[in-house]
Design a protein around this motif. Sequence first.
Motif, short mmCIF file in Angstrom:
data_model
loop_
_atom_site.label_atom_id
_atom_site.label_comp_id
_atom_site.label_asym_id
_atom_site.label_seq_id
_atom_site.Cartn_x
_atom_site.Cartn_y
_atom_site.Cartn_z
N LEU A 271 0.82 -1.21 0.00
CA LEU A 271 0.00 0.00 0.00
C LEU A 271 0.86 1.26 0.00
CD1 LEU A 271 -2.98 -0.82 2.41
CD2 LEU A 271 -3.12 -0.24 -0.02
N THR A 272 1.93 1.25 0.78
CA THR A 272 2.83 2.41 0.82
C THR A 272 3.46 2.65 -0.55
OG1 THR A 272 3.34 2.10 3.17
CG2 THR A 272 4.92 3.37 1.86
N ARG A 273 3.98 1.58 -1.14
CA ARG A 273 4.58 1.71 -2.47
C ARG A 273 3.53 2.12 -3.50
NH1 ARG A 273 7.83 -4.08 -2.24
NH2 ARG A 273 9.57 -3.42 -0.92
N HIS A 274 2.35 1.53 -3.40
CA HIS A 274 1.25 1.84 -4.32
C HIS A 274 0.91 3.32 -4.27
CE1 HIS A 274 -3.10 2.71 -4.53
NE2 HIS A 274 -3.14 1.90 -5.56
N ASP A 275 0.73 3.85 -3.07
CA ASP A 275 0.33 5.25 -2.94
C ASP A 275 1.36 6.19 -3.54
OD1 ASP A 275 -1.90 4.33 -1.62
OD2 ASP A 275 -1.25 4.94 0.39
N LEU A 276 2.63 5.87 -3.38
CA LEU A 276 3.68 6.70 -3.95
C LEU A 276 3.70 6.59 -5.47
CD1 LEU A 276 6.54 6.08 -1.35
CD2 LEU A 276 5.28 8.21 -1.72
N CYS A 277 3.42 5.39 -5.99
CA CYS A 277 3.35 5.23 -7.45
C CYS A 277 2.21 6.06 -8.03
CB CYS A 277 3.15 3.76 -7.81
SG CYS A 277 4.64 2.75 -7.73
N VAL A 278 1.07 6.10 -7.34
CA VAL A 278 -0.07 6.89 -7.80
C VAL A 278 0.32 8.36 -7.88
CG1 VAL A 278 -2.41 7.67 -7.23
CG2 VAL A 278 -1.80 5.25 -6.99
N GLU A 279 1.03 8.85 -6.86
CA GLU A 279 1.48 10.24 -6.87
C GLU A 279 2.50 10.47 -7.98
OE1 GLU A 279 2.24 12.41 -3.21
OE2 GLU A 279 1.62 10.64 -2.07
N TRP A 280 3.37 9.49 -8.21
CA TRP A 280 4.39 9.60 -9.27
C TRP A 280 3.72 9.71 -10.63
CZ3 TRP A 280 9.64 10.06 -8.79
CH2 TRP A 280 10.42 9.84 -9.91
N ALA A 281 2.67 8.93 -10.83
CA ALA A 281 1.96 8.96 -12.11
C ALA A 281 1.28 10.31 -12.34
CB ALA A 281 0.91 7.84 -12.15
N VAL A 282 0.70 10.88 -11.29
CA VAL A 282 0.11 12.22 -11.40
C VAL A 282 1.17 13.23 -11.80
CG1 VAL A 282 -0.97 14.11 -10.12
CG2 VAL A 282 -1.78 11.77 -9.79
N LEU A 283 2.32 13.15 -11.15
CA LEU A 283 3.43 14.06 -11.45
C LEU A 283 3.90 13.86 -12.89
CD1 LEU A 283 5.44 16.18 -10.47
CD2 LEU A 283 6.86 14.32 -9.55
N ASN A 284 3.93 12.62 -13.34
CA ASN A 284 4.35 12.34 -14.72
C ASN A 284 3.42 13.01 -15.72
OD1 ASN A 284 5.93 11.07 -16.75
ND2 ASN A 284 4.43 9.43 -16.92
N ARG A 285 2.11 12.91 -15.49
CA ARG A 285 1.15 13.56 -16.41
C ARG A 285 1.31 15.07 -16.40
NH1 ARG A 285 -1.80 8.98 -14.58
NH2 ARG A 285 -2.74 10.03 -12.80
N GLN A 286 1.59 15.62 -15.23
CA GLN A 286 1.80 17.07 -15.14
C GLN A 286 3.04 17.49 -15.92
OE1 GLN A 286 2.03 17.73 -10.91
NE2 GLN A 286 -0.20 17.75 -10.63
N MET A 287 4.10 16.69 -15.81
CA MET A 287 5.35 17.03 -16.52
C MET A 287 5.17 16.92 -18.03
SD MET A 287 7.08 17.93 -13.98
CE MET A 287 8.54 18.38 -14.90
N ILE A 288 4.39 15.96 -18.48
CA ILE A 288 4.11 15.86 -19.92
C ILE A 288 3.36 17.10 -20.39
CG2 ILE A 288 2.73 14.63 -21.65
CD1 ILE A 288 3.40 12.04 -20.09
N ALA A 289 2.37 17.52 -19.62
CA ALA A 289 1.60 18.71 -19.98
C ALA A 289 2.49 19.94 -20.03
CB ALA A 289 0.45 18.92 -18.99
N GLN A 290 3.42 20.05 -19.09
CA GLN A 290 4.34 21.18 -19.10
C GLN A 290 5.24 21.15 -20.33
OE1 GLN A 290 6.42 21.66 -15.35
NE2 GLN A 290 4.55 21.32 -14.17
N ARG A 291 5.65 19.95 -20.72
CA ARG A 291 6.48 19.84 -21.92
C ARG A 291 5.69 20.22 -23.18
NH1 ARG A 291 10.33 14.40 -21.24
NH2 ARG A 291 12.19 15.60 -20.66
N VAL A 292 4.43 19.79 -23.24
CA VAL A 292 3.59 20.17 -24.38
C VAL A 292 3.45 21.69 -24.44
CG1 VAL A 292 1.25 20.10 -25.33
CG2 VAL A 292 2.31 18.00 -24.47
N ALA A 293 3.19 22.30 -23.28
CA ALA A 293 3.06 23.76 -23.24
C ALA A 293 4.34 24.45 -23.71
CB ALA A 293 2.69 24.19 -21.82
N GLU A 294 5.47 23.88 -23.30
CA GLU A 294 6.76 24.46 -23.70
C GLU A 294 6.96 24.35 -25.21
OE1 GLU A 294 10.54 26.25 -23.26
OE2 GLU A 294 8.88 26.05 -21.82
N VAL A 295 6.65 23.18 -25.76
CA VAL A 295 6.82 22.96 -27.20
C VAL A 295 5.93 23.88 -28.01
CG1 VAL A 295 6.34 21.31 -29.04
CG2 VAL A 295 7.63 20.58 -27.05
N LEU A 296 4.69 24.06 -27.56
CA LEU A 296 3.73 24.87 -28.30
C LEU A 296 3.76 26.35 -27.89
CD1 LEU A 296 0.64 22.47 -28.39
CD2 LEU A 296 2.47 22.75 -30.08
#
Length: 405
Positions: free
Chosen positions: A210-235
């Motif tokens: 559960l501890t590892r799972h919860d951190l992975c969920v947060e990591w995935a949210v952060l990953n999506r945010q970083m992709i969006a930031q990269r898209v914004a930078e590119v465009l």
Amino acid sequence: MGNSIGASGPVTMRCSRPAAIAHYFTAKSWIEGLALEQLAELTRLPGMLSVAGFPDLHPGKYGPVGMAALSSRLYPQLIGNDIGCGMAFFELDMPQRKFRIDKAATALRELENIGFDAPDIAKFAPLADLEADVESLGTIGGGNHFCEIQSVEELLQPDAAELLDRQKLYLLVHTGSRNLGASVFDRTIDENGAMTDGLDPASEAGMTWLTRHDLCVEWAVLNRQMIAQRVAEVLRTDVRLIADVPHNLVRRHTDGYVHYKGAAAVQSGGVAPIAGSRASLSYIVQVLSAAAKSHWAISHGAGRKYDRRNMHGRIGVTRSEREALLRNQWGGIAICDDRKLAVEEAASAYKNAGQVLEDLAGHGLVRPLASMKPLITYKKTSVDHDELKRDRVRDRRMSGRRKNG
């Protein structure tokens, strides 16, 4: 030990009284028989209390995809290796009138090469030995993951204009925790075996996962945010988050733990995307209070109609067919340099997202707000042979474990 979930061969019946099961789809939604069998198998697992299947239901490696299951025990294999996978929907601060598809597609080919200021990942220290690498953030991954520039095709409710603007562009990001979730899954299997009977949440093994799972969920949210930031930078624009909705995770419930596998974990009144394909419409919906009966879960997308292997030879046989796969009826472009992946992720591999929406709305779970058309779908600009090799090795290991119980 008995057969693992979804494995071939006879199923060990361990519960004399199966859990309650509910289908939130109609006869209009084509559901493969194996997916229904896998869903029924879940009801007999120890501690299983209630199971819900959705119109995007299809067979999975360790159990059905497109379901939510409430249990007093934990079943990490139901969630799989992409812990925290989900979809995030953003508004781009760019009017359509200034958008040029070909020019933007050329710029987006450099998406994963764009640098960014490394975020603070101190909270992920417990996963330091499990590939919690900042360099993997802001990357899409393989399979059905993507990011997509969209625009509004049709507003389906008068009040939808309060959320969506027909003159603006939007971004849908579908990805998860990348190698981190896979490392956690492999480590959990190594430490606990096949876990056919699940894990006790109060045990050391259960709490560790559960501890590892919860951190992975947060990591995935952060990953999506970083992709969006990269898209914004590119465009060269700004981006604003509208909704982030995971669909591969566990959430605590008063009666136990709800396992969401390919089912969006939503909340009353919230907004959620239901993804189509790179050549079909996606939808934005509002979640209704009746979704409480489905464990606050809905479909996250159209769901596969044909598995990856069966797509080869069905489409994309000639060069012209393969080139056609990278265009859609709206003049949209798909960025995918992997021919194999382009075939496996063709629009015809998926069910009709419109029918998925109709079934969900018919069961009172959602209210349709808008349909969204794909303009640019980014999947992969080069073939990652190392990643393909890792996937094959992992598949062989898991196949051996299932055979050996």
